[in-house]
Structures are given as C-alpha cells and as structure tokens.
Scaffold this active site. Sequence first.
Site, PDB file in Angstrom:
ATOM      1  N   LYS A 158       0.839  -1.188   0.000  1.00 47.14           N
ATOM      2  CA  LYS A 158       0.000   0.000   0.000  1.00 47.14           C
ATOM      3  C   LYS A 158       0.881   1.247   0.000  1.00 47.14           C
ATOM      4  O   LYS A 158       1.798   1.384   0.822  1.00 47.14           O
ATOM      5  CB  LYS A 158      -0.909   0.006   1.238  1.00 47.14           C
ATOM      6  CG  LYS A 158      -1.986  -1.072   1.227  1.00 47.14           C
ATOM      7  CD  LYS A 158      -3.095  -0.745   0.254  1.00 47.14           C
ATOM      8  CE  LYS A 158      -4.261  -1.706   0.393  1.00 47.14           C
ATOM      9  NZ  LYS A 158      -5.381  -1.385  -0.528  1.00 47.14           N
ATOM     10  N   LYS A 257     -13.812  -7.163  -7.472  1.00 44.52           N
ATOM     11  CA  LYS A 257     -14.203  -7.407  -6.079  1.00 44.52           C
ATOM     12  C   LYS A 257     -15.713  -7.597  -6.034  1.00 44.52           C
ATOM     13  O   LYS A 257     -16.462  -6.819  -6.644  1.00 44.52           O
ATOM     14  CB  LYS A 257     -13.813  -6.229  -5.182  1.00 44.52           C
ATOM     15  CG  LYS A 257     -12.324  -6.004  -5.036  1.00 44.52           C
ATOM     16  CD  LYS A 257     -12.052  -4.769  -4.188  1.00 44.52           C
ATOM     17  CE  LYS A 257     -10.562  -4.515  -4.022  1.00 44.52           C
ATOM     18  NZ  LYS A 257     -10.291  -3.240  -3.316  1.00 44.52           N
TER      19      LYS A 257
END
Length: 343
Positions: A158, A257
């Site tokens: 990240k 997703k």
Amino acid sequence: MARPVRNENLTVTAARERWPLQGEFRISRAVKREANVVVATVGDGIHQGRGECVPYARYGETVESILGELSGVRALSVREALDVDCANRLLPAGAGRNALDCALWDWRAQALGRTVWEQLRLPGPSPTATAYTLGIASPDEMCERARAHRHRPLLKIKLGGDDAASDGDRLRAVRDGAPDAELIVDANEGWTPARLEALLPVADDVGVSMIEQPLAAGRDEALLGLDSPVPIGADESAHLPRELPALRGKYQVVNIKLDKTGGLTTALAMAMAARGQGFDVMIGCMVATSLAMAPALLLAGFARFVDLDGPLLLRKDREPGLNYRDSLIEWPNERIWGTPSSG
C-alpha cells in the site's frame, strides 16, 4: 430436483459484525482497526444461506445504509430465489447486493444439493496462493514487515496518501526486506500523474509486477496511451462489465471485487468479459472473514493475481473458515459456504 423446503417464502435478515484487526492498517485514504461487515441470511425453514459484505465509504456506503437496503427486500418465493439473477433484480450493484447474492447462492447449494461451482460449471476450489498486504508505514517499518513476510510468494504494497513523496524509498525498502517475493503496488488513487511518472522507473527497477489504481477514478486521462514499463491495474475505476471498454488504453489489469460488482453472479460475468477483452484479472477483497473470501475464491482460475488475504489481517477469522497456510488458501472439510449441508 430441489430438496424439500419448509416454507414457500424465504426470509431475508441482515446483521452487523465487528472483527478486530491484528493491528492498525493504513491505506492512502484511511486507517482501519476493525472490519465492519454485514452478513445477510436467507432461509426457508430448513435450508439457510449466508453472504458477507463490507460497506465501503468510498462509494457512499455505511453499515446502516446496507442494513437498510437489505431490510427493504421483501420475502422471496422459492421460485424467485432459484433464479440466479434474483439479487440483481432487487438491489443495485454494491455491498448489499453482494451479501444477498452470495447468501442466495449458498441457499441454492443446499436447496438443490449441488455445490455453487457445479451450478456455475466452474472447477472446484483448489489450493491458491494469495497476496499478503503491507499497509503504509515508514520505509524502515515496511522493510521490517517485508522481511517478516519474505517467504510469501506475493506481497501487495500500500502506497500513496499524504506522505507519497517517500513512496520510492518505501518500494526500495520492501524490496530489500523481501528480495525474492513478487511485488504489486496499490496506491488507492493516492498519486498524481507527476508522482506516477516519477515512481514508474523505481517500480520497474525493483521489479514491481503491477501498479493498482495510481490515479483517482474519473481523473485518470493521463493513463491513456501511457508507455508504462509496469502494467497498470484498475480498481476504483472498474465496477461492472459495461465499464470495461472505457478502460482500454488506460489499464492492463482489472481488479474484480464482489463488493463492487454486487455479488458472485456479476463478478463471474465481469471476469469472463475482462479476459475476453484482453485484460489480465485480479481477484480482490475488502478486509473481511472467510465467508466473504469463499465466493471470490471460485474465480481464482480467471486471475493473474489473487488477493484474498482479508482473514490474515484479522485477529481471528470466522470458524469454520478457509484454511490459510501462510499464503496458501485451501477449501476446508467443514461446510463454510456454497456446498450442500449434510442433513
């Protein structure tokens, strides 16, 4: 032939659950300390199906709004519930529809006595390696975390946010800590075009395999025709199959997703469409329990990257859950989702 049911109408209920994380988890736009999920349950008095979702503030969702959506679903007849497009007709794409769609698939597995993958004519789940995510921290901290997880085959890093100027140092630090792991980067819309241009040589130099959503969705024109040495992936820019043509020329990878597509039904359609249009596929997740991961795991065969590590970030997973052995996910012997009950 369907198994016997007790009632001709299915009840639909939903409840909030909180699952503490192992520690603070930071991305470019937020810090998480617990996973707030909503579990939908549908039942006919004998068979009961469950589906889990994560409301996402980025898309204007809250736990309360998703509970409200699901409370508005009227009682479903068995005939309606056996229709695979049932959830798509009742709710808009998003987390609430995901929970309902997956709960209905779970119920059908029991009512029909056939696994979800048999119904969808997909291969059964097989051992699958997942990425493991490292949240944003200082370069030194990220180096130490990478070193602790250097044995994992795929690390997701990240980056982005207020301190994005240090992201090059973070990338080099992670590579120092995990010299042999494959790396992918997720900036969560946290870079500017100038930042992306500055970081592409660094990402290429340390061997990054993909950069996910570097620019804000809707403001990603700079990606059009970009000669990037590293493939670029769409996450916040990619929700539904109809959006795929607009991504061509900007992105090479699409992150699917279930909380974005609104369930397994549309996620499968999107995976097939993405592959057909020349995109590589990533199967991703929000931070949630194995109940949310299990439906997504059925799509792993379409994917270049699998990122279903949500339970690994929790202090404790749901029991029974998927079996995680380091980064390897295996389907459990106990019934968790998508298979007929023994009774």
